[in-house]
Design a protein around this motif. Structure first.
Motif, PDB file in Angstrom:
ATOM      1  N   GLY A 119       0.803  -1.216   0.000  1.00 60.64           N
ATOM      2  CA  GLY A 119       0.000   0.000   0.000  1.00 60.64           C
ATOM      3  C   GLY A 119       0.835   1.265   0.000  1.00 60.64           C
ATOM      4  N   GLY A 120       2.061   1.199   0.562  1.00 63.34           N
ATOM      5  CA  GLY A 120       2.951   2.353   0.550  1.00 63.34           C
ATOM      6  C   GLY A 120       2.497   3.498   1.434  1.00 63.34           C
ATOM      7  N   MET A 121       1.642   3.213   2.420  1.00 56.70           N
ATOM      8  CA  MET A 121       1.157   4.250   3.331  1.00 56.70           C
ATOM      9  C   MET A 121       1.531   3.873   4.758  1.00 56.70           C
ATOM     10  N   SER A 122       1.683   4.901   5.608  1.00 54.49           N
ATOM     11  CA  SER A 122       1.985   4.634   7.009  1.00 54.49           C
ATOM     12  C   SER A 122       1.656   5.863   7.844  1.00 54.49           C
ATOM     13  N   GLN A 123       1.225   5.611   9.065  1.00 57.52           N
ATOM     14  CA  GLN A 123       0.977   6.698  10.008  1.00 57.52           C
ATOM     15  C   GLN A 123       2.220   7.003  10.842  1.00 57.52           C
ATOM     16  N   ILE A 124       3.303   6.272  10.598  1.00 54.30           N
ATOM     17  CA  ILE A 124       4.527   6.404  11.373  1.00 54.30           C
ATOM     18  C   ILE A 124       5.647   6.950  10.493  1.00 54.30           C
ATOM     19  N   ASN A 125       6.404   7.875  11.005  1.00 47.53           N
ATOM     20  CA  ASN A 125       7.570   8.409  10.300  1.00 47.53           C
ATOM     21  C   ASN A 125       8.824   7.811  10.941  1.00 47.53           C
ATOM     22  N   ASP A 126       9.541   6.989  10.192  1.00 49.57           N
ATOM     23  CA  ASP A 126      10.767   6.370  10.715  1.00 49.57           C
ATOM     24  C   ASP A 126      11.977   6.708   9.848  1.00 49.57           C
ATOM     25  N   ASN A 127      11.903   7.821   9.131  1.00 45.50           N
ATOM     26  CA  ASN A 127      12.977   8.196   8.213  1.00 45.50           C
ATOM     27  C   ASN A 127      14.055   9.057   8.866  1.00 45.50           C
ATOM     28  N   GLY A 128      13.756   9.635  10.017  1.00 43.72           N
ATOM     29  CA  GLY A 128      14.716  10.535  10.632  1.00 43.72           C
ATOM     30  C   GLY A 128      15.632   9.829  11.611  1.00 43.72           C
ATOM     31  N   PHE A 129      16.520  10.617  12.244  1.00 48.16           N
ATOM     32  CA  PHE A 129      17.471  10.078  13.214  1.00 48.16           C
ATOM     33  C   PHE A 129      17.001  10.296  14.656  1.00 48.16           C
ATOM     34  N   ASP A 130      15.828  10.897  14.797  1.00 46.84           N
ATOM     35  CA  ASP A 130      15.314  11.190  16.137  1.00 46.84           C
ATOM     36  C   ASP A 130      14.342  10.130  16.629  1.00 46.84           C
ATOM     37  N   GLY A 131      14.336   8.972  15.994  1.00 46.02           N
ATOM     38  CA  GLY A 131      13.437   7.901  16.405  1.00 46.02           C
ATOM     39  C   GLY A 131      12.154   7.900  15.602  1.00 46.02           C
ATOM     40  N   ILE A 132      11.208   7.133  16.081  1.00 40.73           N
ATOM     41  CA  ILE A 132       9.922   6.976  15.401  1.00 40.73           C
ATOM     42  C   ILE A 132       8.951   8.030  15.897  1.00 40.73           C
ATOM     43  N   THR A 133       8.303   8.716  14.974  1.00 38.79           N
ATOM     44  CA  THR A 133       7.313   9.724  15.336  1.00 38.79           C
ATOM     45  C   THR A 133       5.996   9.440  14.622  1.00 38.79           C
ATOM     46  N   TYR A 134       4.920   9.921  15.209  1.00 31.12           N
ATOM     47  CA  TYR A 134       3.589   9.745  14.628  1.00 31.12           C
ATOM     48  C   TYR A 134       3.301  10.911  13.692  1.00 31.12           C
ATOM     49  N   LYS A 135       2.913  10.621  12.458  1.00 24.41           N
ATOM     50  CA  LYS A 135       2.638  11.693  11.490  1.00 24.41           C
ATOM     51  C   LYS A 135       1.181  11.761  11.080  1.00 24.41           C
ATOM     52  N   GLY A 136       0.347  10.877  11.639  1.00 23.75           N
ATOM     53  CA  GLY A 136      -1.077  10.944  11.343  1.00 23.75           C
ATOM     54  C   GLY A 136      -1.452  10.155  10.108  1.00 23.75           C
ATOM     55  N   ILE A 137      -2.744  10.121   9.846  1.00 21.32           N
ATOM     56  CA  ILE A 137      -3.280   9.355   8.724  1.00 21.32           C
ATOM     57  C   ILE A 137      -2.988  10.088   7.422  1.00 21.32           C
ATOM     58  N   GLU A 138      -2.343   9.387   6.499  1.00 21.11           N
ATOM     59  CA  GLU A 138      -2.008   9.984   5.212  1.00 21.11           C
ATOM     60  C   GLU A 138      -3.224  10.026   4.296  1.00 21.11           C
ATOM     61  N   GLN A 139      -3.031  10.612   3.157  1.00 22.35           N
ATOM     62  CA  GLN A 139      -4.087  10.671   2.156  1.00 22.35           C
ATOM     63  C   GLN A 139      -4.501   9.256   1.753  1.00 22.35           C
ATOM     64  N   GLU A 140      -5.780   8.983   1.906  1.00 27.79           N
ATOM     65  CA  GLU A 140      -6.277   7.672   1.498  1.00 27.79           C
ATOM     66  C   GLU A 140      -6.331   7.589  -0.024  1.00 27.79           C
ATOM     67  N   LYS A 141      -6.252   6.365  -0.536  1.00 32.45           N
ATOM     68  CA  LYS A 141      -6.305   6.157  -1.982  1.00 32.45           C
ATOM     69  C   LYS A 141      -7.579   5.402  -2.311  1.00 32.45           C
ATOM     70  N   THR A 142      -8.370   5.974  -3.213  1.00 33.26           N
ATOM     71  CA  THR A 142      -9.683   5.423  -3.529  1.00 33.26           C
ATOM     72  C   THR A 142      -9.774   5.099  -5.011  1.00 33.26           C
ATOM     73  N   TYR A 143     -10.384   3.958  -5.331  1.00 30.75           N
ATOM     74  CA  TYR A 143     -10.513   3.494  -6.715  1.00 30.75           C
ATOM     75  C   TYR A 143     -11.914   2.940  -6.930  1.00 30.75           C
ATOM     76  N   ASP A 144     -12.373   3.010  -8.169  1.00 31.15           N
ATOM     77  CA  ASP A 144     -13.642   2.389  -8.556  1.00 31.15           C
ATOM     78  C   ASP A 144     -13.326   1.079  -9.264  1.00 31.15           C
ATOM     79  N   TRP A 145     -13.326  -0.003  -8.495  1.00 37.83           N
ATOM     80  CA  TRP A 145     -13.007  -1.330  -9.018  1.00 37.83           C
ATOM     81  C   TRP A 145     -14.130  -2.300  -8.684  1.00 37.83           C
ATOM     82  N   TYR A 146     -14.303  -3.282  -9.546  1.00 35.75           N
ATOM     83  CA  TYR A 146     -15.221  -4.400  -9.297  1.00 35.75           C
ATOM     84  C   TYR A 146     -16.631  -3.917  -8.950  1.00 35.75           C
ATOM     85  N   GLY A 147     -17.028  -2.779  -9.516  1.00 39.22           N
ATOM     86  CA  GLY A 147     -18.374  -2.274  -9.284  1.00 39.22           C
ATOM     87  C   GLY A 147     -18.582  -1.670  -7.910  1.00 39.22           C
ATOM     88  N   ALA A 148     -17.490  -1.334  -7.213  1.00 40.69           N
ATOM     89  CA  ALA A 148     -17.597  -0.757  -5.870  1.00 40.69           C
ATOM     90  C   ALA A 148     -16.516   0.302  -5.707  1.00 40.69           C
TER      91      ALA A 148
END
Length: 458
Positions: A119-148
């Motif tokens: 999915g390539g999404m995460s509510q956690i930021n672990d890219n920095g050197f200051d440890g793991i931080t919470y970054k909140g809910i990212e932009q959701e990805k929505t698609y019209d597939w399979y009639g839904a």
């Protein structure tokens, strides 16, 4: 995520059967994929026999109502002509606050294991050197597939936020899939769409996906926990799918991730056509005890199904015309023509595209050399695949000597897998040529090493 999946969970209550209210016990085990209902009742003489019951409703001692669907009677035993023991194996069970077996819904929410990287999404930021931080809910990805409407996001369980905090804390983040419909739909509808989405992800990551938690929502079934805040009741569902072992496929080896799927107005139609292809492909990782011969048959069937759904409208006449239009100006036209238009293909009695033609057509592709070892250097490769498929389908003596066996059969599965992955990904707008080319080179490199270390003695 919410309970021990390895345990048997027992729930007692009263269940409706033949107009009677009878005591019974519902048992489910999420790891093994088992949902059972055991009922015992007093009778006179012989008890009634049962086949499949569409629904069985009940009320547990906790006050929760349950509806079990597609129930097959697996045990029917009468003891001393007085006590009848019944056991039903159910496809799935829905937990609700009211007894309404015919209820329809607007949404299915499914939390899955092993889909976060795809999915390539995460509510956690672990890219920095200051440890793991919470970054909140990212932009959701929505698609019209399979009639839904299909929405991808993440759900996070962070033990660090619990007060008082325990010495050992868990952080669990999963991919969350929401399947939504403006019109009310049956449970079977949502499960069918869910299975298609999961099959797509499994093909993309070449690994299994397990369901952690899932529930349904009805937009007419809600409450207000506080003023002006509307919440929908969750109708939790437990299905009979077992937990599958994970292969641990690294994301560098994925066929594609969610972000790689292009914005394509025809993507939904393509995914609908690919549903049976994805299901056949799943035999590569989903069923660990499936015989190699069956895996080979499924992969070849997937290639045949894919070609019939996406090439030439599955018409022999269009296929034959395409050979000239694509390759007539090529200096190797006669070689290509011999491979694509065999005597069996062009004879009058044949009014369809044969498997040999389909395989060579995909191997040759644009004649760019990607799979050239399997049509130029070895122009009989596709024919051996056809003969092997014929043998393991019919086990006729005439094809036994030509059929691939042992390591050669395993090698053939690997090449057919790459051929399928490459062509399906191209259809979806994802180019994996570099990875496929690298895997083919490794295939021949390892084969050469094996032949050097284990020479054939004549």
């Amino acid at each position: 995520m919410f309970e021990n999946i390895e345990e048997d969970h027992h729930h007692v209550g009263e269940f409706q059967l033949d107009g009677e209210t009878l005591p019974g016990e519902m048992i489910y085990n999420r790891k093994n994929g088992v949902v059972l209902l055991c009922i015992k009742r007093t009778i006179e003489g012989f008890g009634r026999s049962y086949g499949r019951l569409n629904t069985i409703t009940g009320r547990l001692t906790s006050g929760i109502y349950v509806t079990l669907f597609n129930n097959d009677c697996t045990q029917n035993h009468t003891e001393s002509f007085r006590i009848q023991h019944l056991c039903f194996r159910s496809e799935y069970v829905v937990w609700s606050k009211a007894n309404n077996p015919m209820q329809t819904f607007n949404k299915l929410v499914c939390v899955v294991q092993n889909g976060l990287a795809w999915g390539g999404m995460s509510q956690i930021n672990d890219n920095g050197f200051d440890g793991i931080t919470y970054k909140g809910i990212e932009q959701e990805k929505t698609y019209d597939w399979y009639g839904a409407k299909i929405r991808f996001s993440t759900t996070l369980q962070n033990g660090l936020w619990q007060k008082p905090r325990e010495e050992v804390c868990k952080i669990i983040e999963r991919l969350e899939i929401t399947i939504e419909s403006d019109e009310k739909q049956t449970i079977d509808y949502f499960l069918r769409v869910r299975n298609c989405v999961l099959a797509l992800i499994c093909f993309a990551i070449k690994d299994n996906i397990n369901i952690d938690n899932q529930y349904l929502e009805d937009y007419d079934d809600y409450y207000f926990p506080c003023k002006d805040i509307k919440e929908y009741y969750h109708h939790h569902i437990v299905t009979s799918e077992p937990y599958h072992g994970l292969q641990g496929t690294h994301q560098f080896m994925y066929n594609f991730s969610l972000s790689q799927l292009p914005i394509d107005e025809n993507l939904a139609d393509k995914l609908n056509k690919l549903a049976p292809v994805f299901n056949l492909y799943a035999s590569l990782y989903k069923y660990p005890y499936m015989p190699t011969e069956m895996i080979f048959l499924n992969v070849v069937q997937a290639l045949e199904t894919f070609h019939s759904r996406f090439f030439y409208d599955d018409k022999k006449s269009k296929y034959i015309k395409s050979v000239s239009s694509r390759f007539e100006s090529n200096e190797d036209f006669e070689i290509i023509k011999k491979l694509l238009l065999s005597e069996a293909q062009i004879k009058k009695g044949c009014n369809y595209i044969i498997l040999l033609s389909r395989l060579n057509d995909m191997l040759i592709g644009k004649y760019d050399g990607l799979f050239s070892e399997f049509y130029l250097e070895d122009d009989g490769y596709a024919q051996r695949i056809v003969d092997t498929r014929h043998y393991y389908t019919h086990y006729g003596k005439s094809k036994e000597k030509m059929a691939l066996k042992g390591d050669e059969l395993i090698d053939a599965i690997s090449i057919m897998r790459l051929l399928l992955e490459y062509n399906v990904c191209l259809t979806l707008g994802v180019d994996i040529r570099n990875r496929v080319e690298g895997e083919i080179k490794r295939h021949f490199r390892y084969k050469k090493i094996d032949e050097t270390n284990n020479p054939i003695v004549t």
